[in-house]
Motif scaffolding. Structure first.
Motif, PDB file in Angstrom:
ATOM      1  N   PRO A   1      28.766 -48.414  -6.050  1.00  0.00           N
ATOM      2  CA  PRO A   1      28.621 -47.519  -6.886  1.00  0.00           C
ATOM      3  C   PRO A   1      28.194 -45.858  -6.469  1.00  0.00           C
ATOM      4  N   ALA A   2      27.479 -45.869  -5.566  1.00  0.00           N
ATOM      5  CA  ALA A   2      27.286 -44.743  -5.014  1.00  0.00           C
ATOM      6  C   ALA A   2      28.236 -43.868  -4.484  1.00  0.00           C
ATOM      7  N   LEU A   3      28.884 -44.571  -3.950  1.00  0.00           N
ATOM      8  CA  LEU A   3      30.232 -44.005  -3.137  1.00  0.00           C
ATOM      9  C   LEU A   3      31.284 -43.781  -4.191  1.00  0.00           C
TER      10      LEU A   3
ATOM     11  N   LEU B   1      26.886 -30.048  -3.701  1.00  0.00           N
ATOM     12  CA  LEU B   1      25.997 -30.484  -2.958  1.00  0.00           C
ATOM     13  C   LEU B   1      24.895 -30.737  -4.013  1.00  0.00           C
ATOM     14  N   VAL B   2      24.610 -29.918  -4.705  1.00  0.00           N
ATOM     15  CA  VAL B   2      23.170 -29.845  -5.574  1.00  0.00           C
ATOM     16  C   VAL B   2      23.481 -31.213  -6.565  1.00  0.00           C
ATOM     17  N   ALA B   3      24.661 -30.948  -7.408  1.00  0.00           N
ATOM     18  CA  ALA B   3      24.962 -32.092  -8.283  1.00  0.00           C
ATOM     19  C   ALA B   3      24.675 -33.450  -7.689  1.00  0.00           C
ATOM     20  N   LEU B   4      25.485 -33.611  -6.437  1.00  0.00           N
ATOM     21  CA  LEU B   4      25.090 -35.035  -5.646  1.00  0.00           C
ATOM     22  C   LEU B   4      23.966 -35.262  -5.294  1.00  0.00           C
ATOM     23  N   LEU B   5      23.030 -34.419  -5.014  1.00  0.00           N
ATOM     24  CA  LEU B   5      21.702 -34.567  -4.538  1.00  0.00           C
ATOM     25  C   LEU B   5      20.876 -34.908  -5.777  1.00  0.00           C
ATOM     26  N   ILE B   6      21.015 -34.291  -6.693  1.00  0.00           N
ATOM     27  CA  ILE B   6      20.172 -34.489  -7.868  1.00  0.00           C
ATOM     28  C   ILE B   6      20.409 -35.970  -8.401  1.00  0.00           C
ATOM     29  N   VAL B   7      21.670 -36.513  -8.642  1.00  0.00           N
ATOM     30  CA  VAL B   7      22.076 -37.759  -9.129  1.00  0.00           C
ATOM     31  C   VAL B   7      21.738 -38.435  -8.149  1.00  0.00           C
ATOM     32  N   MET B   8      22.002 -38.620  -7.016  1.00  0.00           N
ATOM     33  CA  MET B   8      21.759 -39.681  -6.116  1.00  0.00           C
ATOM     34  C   MET B   8      20.223 -39.865  -5.748  1.00  0.00           C
ATOM     35  N   SER B   9      19.668 -38.819  -5.706  1.00  0.00           N
ATOM     36  CA  SER B   9      18.148 -38.747  -5.320  1.00  0.00           C
ATOM     37  C   SER B   9      17.396 -39.717  -6.516  1.00  0.00           C
TER      38      SER B   9
ATOM     39  N   PRO C   1      21.440 -41.120  -1.233  1.00  0.00           N
ATOM     40  CA  PRO C   1      21.787 -39.647  -1.011  1.00  0.00           C
ATOM     41  C   PRO C   1      22.387 -38.981   0.411  1.00  0.00           C
ATOM     42  N   PHE C   2      21.954 -39.228   1.620  1.00  0.00           N
ATOM     43  CA  PHE C   2      22.488 -38.838   2.660  1.00  0.00           C
ATOM     44  C   PHE C   2      23.844 -39.395   2.933  1.00  0.00           C
ATOM     45  N   MET C   3      24.086 -40.596   2.231  1.00  0.00           N
ATOM     46  CA  MET C   3      25.562 -41.045   2.578  1.00  0.00           C
ATOM     47  C   MET C   3      26.702 -40.366   1.863  1.00  0.00           C
ATOM     48  N   VAL C   4      26.124 -39.929   0.503  1.00  0.00           N
ATOM     49  CA  VAL C   4      26.993 -39.299  -0.338  1.00  0.00           C
ATOM     50  C   VAL C   4      27.258 -37.705   0.192  1.00  0.00           C
ATOM     51  N   SER C   5      26.005 -37.150   0.476  1.00  0.00           N
ATOM     52  CA  SER C   5      26.062 -35.786   0.991  1.00  0.00           C
ATOM     53  C   SER C   5      27.120 -35.600   2.162  1.00  0.00           C
ATOM     54  N   SER C   6      27.016 -36.544   3.271  1.00  0.00           N
ATOM     55  CA  SER C   6      27.941 -36.585   4.386  1.00  0.00           C
ATOM     56  C   SER C   6      29.387 -36.804   3.783  1.00  0.00           C
ATOM     57  N   ASN C   7      29.691 -37.397   2.757  1.00  0.00           N
ATOM     58  CA  ASN C   7      30.851 -37.411   2.150  1.00  0.00           C
ATOM     59  C   ASN C   7      31.529 -36.141   1.958  1.00  0.00           C
ATOM     60  N   LEU C   8      30.692 -35.268   1.366  1.00  0.00           N
ATOM     61  CA  LEU C   8      31.089 -34.102   0.901  1.00  0.00           C
ATOM     62  C   LEU C   8      31.425 -33.048   2.040  1.00  0.00           C
ATOM     63  N   ALA C   9      30.444 -33.178   3.057  1.00  0.00           N
ATOM     64  CA  ALA C   9      30.399 -32.237   4.137  1.00  0.00           C
ATOM     65  C   ALA C   9      31.841 -32.780   4.972  1.00  0.00           C
ATOM     66  N   GLY C  10      32.098 -33.924   5.057  1.00  0.00           N
ATOM     67  CA  GLY C  10      33.546 -34.259   5.600  1.00  0.00           C
ATOM     68  C   GLY C  10      34.819 -33.814   4.713  1.00  0.00           C
ATOM     69  N   VAL C  11      34.753 -33.941   3.587  1.00  0.00           N
ATOM     70  CA  VAL C  11      35.612 -33.281   2.739  1.00  0.00           C
ATOM     71  C   VAL C  11      35.890 -31.842   2.979  1.00  0.00           C
TER      72      VAL C  11
ATOM     73  N   ASN D   1      23.681 -37.051   9.056  1.00  0.00           N
ATOM     74  CA  ASN D   1      23.641 -35.898   7.967  1.00  0.00           C
ATOM     75  C   ASN D   1      23.029 -34.485   8.309  1.00  0.00           C
ATOM     76  N   VAL D   2      21.911 -34.549   9.295  1.00  0.00           N
ATOM     77  CA  VAL D   2      21.562 -33.250   9.503  1.00  0.00           C
ATOM     78  C   VAL D   2      22.860 -32.460  10.481  1.00  0.00           C
ATOM     79  N   ALA D   3      23.416 -33.121  11.230  1.00  0.00           N
ATOM     80  CA  ALA D   3      24.514 -32.680  11.913  1.00  0.00           C
ATOM     81  C   ALA D   3      25.809 -32.333  11.242  1.00  0.00           C
TER      82      ALA D   3
END
Length: 495
Positions: free
Chosen positions: A256-258, A290-298, A335-345, A396-398
């Motif tokens: 569901p998160a992905l 990024l803000v939207a993803l982190l708010i929801v997923m956190s 949260p880290f899984m989905v934010s990595s996804n955004l960075a990759g896109v 994710n930091v990288a």
């Protein structure tokens, strides 16, 4: 610019509507399926699904992403993409049928070859879906994608998959589900695109397409292996039932998160690509997402961490009671899984793939060494999950450093994660204050789980509306007056 923003917002609406429907149906179907199959059967499904994903990867090889990213797309590009997908899908199907017995012997799973071969039967269908999906994404036309996903899930998984499981097909039932889903999606999406089915074998037709697709393929392969590494290792080294419990815990939280992340990023990929030369607009768009993803997923992570016992009891059943700790760990991963996804896109949309490739390669090697060390030291599957969590946080930091090098805004990125941490801690504290006392009252499981869902919705609503500006908040603020006005018209006096 206004037209692009309008099309992007409209695409997000369809994408999120799809996500909510698919996630809701998926959770219902998963809860039923967990009571029809055993952990051992889910172990067979887990490794078969990895092999099936590898076949899908071979059938695409980055062509779909290349069709979305390419600034100018010709009819010959589409024919080249279709020819490539069909040829690679055929190759993957033949290879899967030949290698299936070897996979069964290697993992000591007698049922695996047949399950794997039925999954492989969908390769050709999936290869054809890739072209239609990419063309619709490029046009930001997500309504047909919603129709295809929902219809295929209801028919393929809800009817054929659960029906086969009820009739005693065991692990094979999910392979049947995947085959029917691919067929339904192919028919529906092609009906909306009607792209050319002509084959082309001119070398010139493939050069521009594969100039980008080749680099994407390397990254996709690294991502595929790293995301499947735990399954491949557990299937070989740990009891089959433990693999089944591990994957059910991960899928309950991770899928569901992905789905939520993909609902946003599959819209943003063509949008990012269209403004890849406008760095300031690109920075603002990335920050908003990024803000939207982190708010929801956190918020989701905080709620899952406290509500894990009820999540397991309702969605997985009593035979998966050992998955509670795993669900807590994977909840923190979200949260880290989905934010990595955004960075990759973002990296793919701007064709900045070298850094992403390096990060994925280092991550894969480090993960493999860590898993092997845990196994040699006698670590449990829970330790494997903790290692995965730690590795994804470091990756994710990288990735965020990579984002900073592409569009800047390092301070904005830090602020976004600060908002996410506050949302997660706030949601966890709210759940702990309300749910823990309610557990002591011996409430029925359905009532307690319903309370948790309402509480999670409340926490998420407060976080979205009171949080910093982002695209999700804008959509919500626009939706409230529209819904209120419609309710007034429905409930108002009639003349």
């Amino acid at each position: 610019m206004t037209n692009l923003k309008s099309r992007t917002v409209n695409a997000m609406k369809w994408s999120y509507l799809t996500m909510f429907i698919v996630a809701l149906l998926g959770l219902v179907f998963a809860a039923i399926l967990s009571r029809l199959l055993t952990p051992k059967e889910f172990g067979v499904v887990a490794i078969a699904f990895v092999l099936q994903r590898f076949g899908q990867f071979i059938g695409d090889l980055g062509v779909g992403q290349a069709l979305v990213q390419k600034p100018e797309l010709s009819g010959e590009d589409i024919q080249a993409g279709f020819t490539s997908s069909v040829g690679l899908g055929l190759l993957a199907t033949v290879a899967a049928w030949l290698l299936a017995p070897l996979a069964g012997a290697y993992y000591n799973m007698p049922d695996l070859p047949m399950v794997f071969r039925v999954y492989a039967a969908a390769y050709m269908l999936t290869a054809m879906v890739v072209i239609s999906t990419s063309l619709l994404r490029r046009q930001l036309n997500f309504r047909p994608l919603m129709i295809g996903e929902v219809a295929s899930l209801v028919i393929g998984h809800g009817l054929f998959g659960l029906g086969a499981a009820y009739l005693g097909f065991g692990a094979l039932s999910l392979a049947i589900s995947a085959l029917v889903q691919a067929l339904v999606q192919m028919i529906i999406l092609y009906a909306f695109t009607r792209h050319s089915l002509r084959l082309t074998f001119r070398p010139e037709s493939y050069r521009a397409l594969y100039a980008f697709a080749t680099r994407v393929t390397i990254i996709n392969f690294l991502e595929f292996v790293s995301s499947s590494l735990d399954t491949l290792m557990l299937a070989r080294l740990y009891p089959q039932a433990e693999l089944g419990i591990y994957k059910r815990a991960y899928n309950t939280v991770g899928i569901p998160a992905l789905a939520f992340a993909t609902s946003l990023t599959r819209v943003l990929a063509p949008s990012f690509s269209s403004i890849q030369s406008e760095s300031e607009r690109l920075r603002r768009a990335h920050h908003s997402a990024l803000v939207a993803l982190l708010i929801v997923m956190s918020c989701v992570a905080g709620g899952i961490f406290v509500a894990a016992p009820e999540v397991v009891a309702v969605l997985l059943g009593s035979q998966f009671v050992g998955a509670v700790i795993l669900v807590k760990i994977f909840g923190l991963l979200v949260p880290f899984m989905v934010s990595s996804n955004l960075a990759g896109v973002l990296a793919e949309a701007t064709a900045q793939l070298r850094i992403k490739t390096t990060i994925q390669a280092v991550y894969l090697v480090a993960l493999a060494l860590s898993f092997w060390t845990v196994y040699r030291l006698g670590g449990s599957v829970e330790i494997i999950a903790l290692v995965t969590l730690a590795a994804i946080i470091v990756r994710n930091v990288a990735f965020e450093l990579m984002v900073r090098s592409i569009v800047g805004g390092g301070r904005d990125i830090l602020k976004s994660y600060g908002v996410g941490v506050l949302c997660g801690l706030g949601t966890a504290a709210l759940f702990y204050a309300v749910i823990v006392p309610l557990r002591g009252l011996d409430l029925s499981l359905p009532l307690l789980f319903t309370t948790e869902l309402l509480l999670g919705g409340l926490a998420l609503g407060v976080a979205v509306f009171l949080g910093p500006p982002n695209e999700l908040k804008s959509l919500a603020l626009r939706a409230v007056p529209a819904v209120t006005s419609r309710l007034r018209r429905m409930t108002g006096p009639r003349s």
